[in-house]
Design an enzyme around this catalytic site. Structure first.
Site, mmCIF file in Angstrom:
data_model
loop_
_atom_site.group_PDB
_atom_site.id
_atom_site.type_symbol
_atom_site.label_atom_id
_atom_site.label_comp_id
_atom_site.label_asym_id
_atom_site.label_seq_id
_atom_site.Cartn_x
_atom_site.Cartn_y
_atom_site.Cartn_z
ATOM 1 N N ASP A 57 0.896 -1.172 0.201
ATOM 2 C CA ASP A 57 0.148 0.164 -0.152
ATOM 3 C C ASP A 57 0.845 1.175 -0.006
ATOM 4 O O ASP A 57 1.825 1.431 0.716
ATOM 5 C CB ASP A 57 -0.902 0.162 1.249
ATOM 6 N N ASN B 267 -10.099 -3.699 -6.277
ATOM 7 C CA ASN B 267 -9.329 -2.563 -7.316
ATOM 8 C C ASN B 267 -10.089 -2.548 -8.771
ATOM 9 O O ASN B 267 -9.467 -1.564 -9.253
ATOM 10 C CB ASN B 267 -8.030 -3.122 -7.166
HETATM 11 C C1 FPP Z 1 -1.773 -0.157 -3.419
HETATM 12 O O1 FPP Z 1 -1.310 1.247 -3.316
HETATM 13 C C2 FPP Z 1 -1.150 -0.962 -4.515
HETATM 14 C C3 FPP Z 1 -1.759 -1.615 -5.794
HETATM 15 C C4 FPP Z 1 -3.308 -1.491 -5.741
HETATM 16 C C5 FPP Z 1 -1.024 -1.925 -6.640
HETATM 17 C C6 FPP Z 1 0.194 -2.915 -6.341
HETATM 18 C C7 FPP Z 1 1.082 -2.908 -7.849
HETATM 19 C C8 FPP Z 1 2.307 -2.863 -7.560
HETATM 20 C C9 FPP Z 1 3.252 -2.741 -6.571
HETATM 21 C C10 FPP Z 1 3.024 -2.892 -8.942
HETATM 22 C C11 FPP Z 1 2.644 -4.063 -10.070
HETATM 23 C C12 FPP Z 1 2.588 -5.312 -9.229
HETATM 24 C C13 FPP Z 1 3.669 -6.379 -9.567
HETATM 25 C C14 FPP Z 1 3.375 -7.868 -9.099
HETATM 26 C C15 FPP Z 1 4.658 -6.212 -10.574
HETATM 27 P P1 FPP Z 1 -2.350 2.592 -3.636
HETATM 28 O O2 FPP Z 1 -2.363 2.492 -5.118
HETATM 29 O O3 FPP Z 1 -3.926 2.043 -3.029
HETATM 30 O O4 FPP Z 1 -1.703 3.421 -2.989
HETATM 31 P P2 FPP Z 1 -2.324 4.742 -2.087
HETATM 32 O O5 FPP Z 1 -2.947 4.140 -0.782
HETATM 33 O O6 FPP Z 1 -1.325 5.833 -1.684
HETATM 34 O O7 FPP Z 1 -3.425 5.285 -3.096
#
Ligand code: FPP
Length: 224
Positions: A2, A50
């Site tokens: 996150d 998501n």
């Molecule tokens: C949550 O942060 C993260 C995600 C929904 C996506 C995670 C994906 C990656 C790290 C990259 C791709 C994956 C791989 C396995 C290569 P958020 O977007 O909710 O952050 P926020 O809470 O700050 O808005």
């Protein structure tokens, strides 16, 4: 994993830049987990919830996933890491599913570590699927049968669950499997989460007394 969005927004970048940096952190942490002898590492890459994000952001995440599957192939093979997907990967674009299936097949016999990618994953959906398959099979239900019906079948329960980005909730992640997990919450945003942070979480885990319902004295063998 996150905090990608906030990491980017704090720097005046598009959220996709945060996800791209997040993908770099994935490489770092997979490598570190393998070095530390972790048996199973599960990364919550995309939840069932998501899908509610803007189409553009979903597309960017799918692109990153594709790039990861293409670029990490050699590393996974060289380091004896088996890739497994949990969730409903069939919901993903066909091109991603094809790559994922091929890499899972090619790494299936790797025994040093399993890397679970939770993709279109939701623990409640996983439990519903498990209960539905048990209902169809019939017979009495017990914990072992439920565990065998989950997508993590054959894997040990979660020992340590790390959530980055400052929130303190499970967000529908491995609810059954993490029943006795030690929880570590860190303010560090996922793109900043590095080997030192990972080691610190492992150290914190090592200091916890896991009692599984028993007393401290029982765990230390002082009383039966
Ligand atoms: C949550 O942060 C993260 C995600 C929904 C996506 C995670 C994906 C990656 C790290 C990259 C791709 C994956 C791989 C396995 C290569 P958020 O977007 O909710 O952050 P926020 O809470 O700050 O808005």
């Amino acid at each position: 994993m996150d905090g990608n969005g906030r990491w980017a927004e704090a720097r005046g970048f598009d959220r996709s830049t945060g996800h791209r940096e997040g993908a770099k952190a994935v490489r770092t942490i997979v490598t570190r987990a393998r070095e530390k002898g972790v048996q199973v590492l599960t990364l919550y890459a995309f939840s069932t919830e998501n899908w509610r994000r803007p189409k553009r952001e979903i597309g960017q995440l799918m692109t990153l996933l594709t790039e990861f599957l293409l670029s990490e192939r050699t590393t996974l093979l060289k380091n004896q890491i088996a890739l497994r997907a949990i969730g409903r990967p069939a919901d993903l674009p066909k091109s991603v599913t094809r790559l994922l299936n091929a890499l899972m097949a090619d790494t299936a016999n790797n025994a040093a570590m399993t890397l679970n990618l939770a993709l279109s994953y939701g623990s409640k959906a996983e439990l519903v699927d498990a209960f539905e398959s048990l209902r169809k099979q019939g017979g009495p239900i017990d914990e072992n049968r439920i565990e065998d019906a989950l997508q993590t079948r054959g894997q040990p329960p979660v020992d340590l669950l790390i959530r980055t980005g400052g929130e303190q909730r499970l967000s529908n992640f491995l609810l059954w499997q993490a029943a006795y997990a030690e929880l570590v919450f860190t303010q560090t945003l996922w793109p900043d989460f590095n080997s030192d942070h990972f080691d610190a979480a492992l150290d914190e885990y090592g200091c916890r007394e896991r009692r599984f319902g028993k007393t401290g004295a029982q765990m230390q063998g002082a009383t039966p």
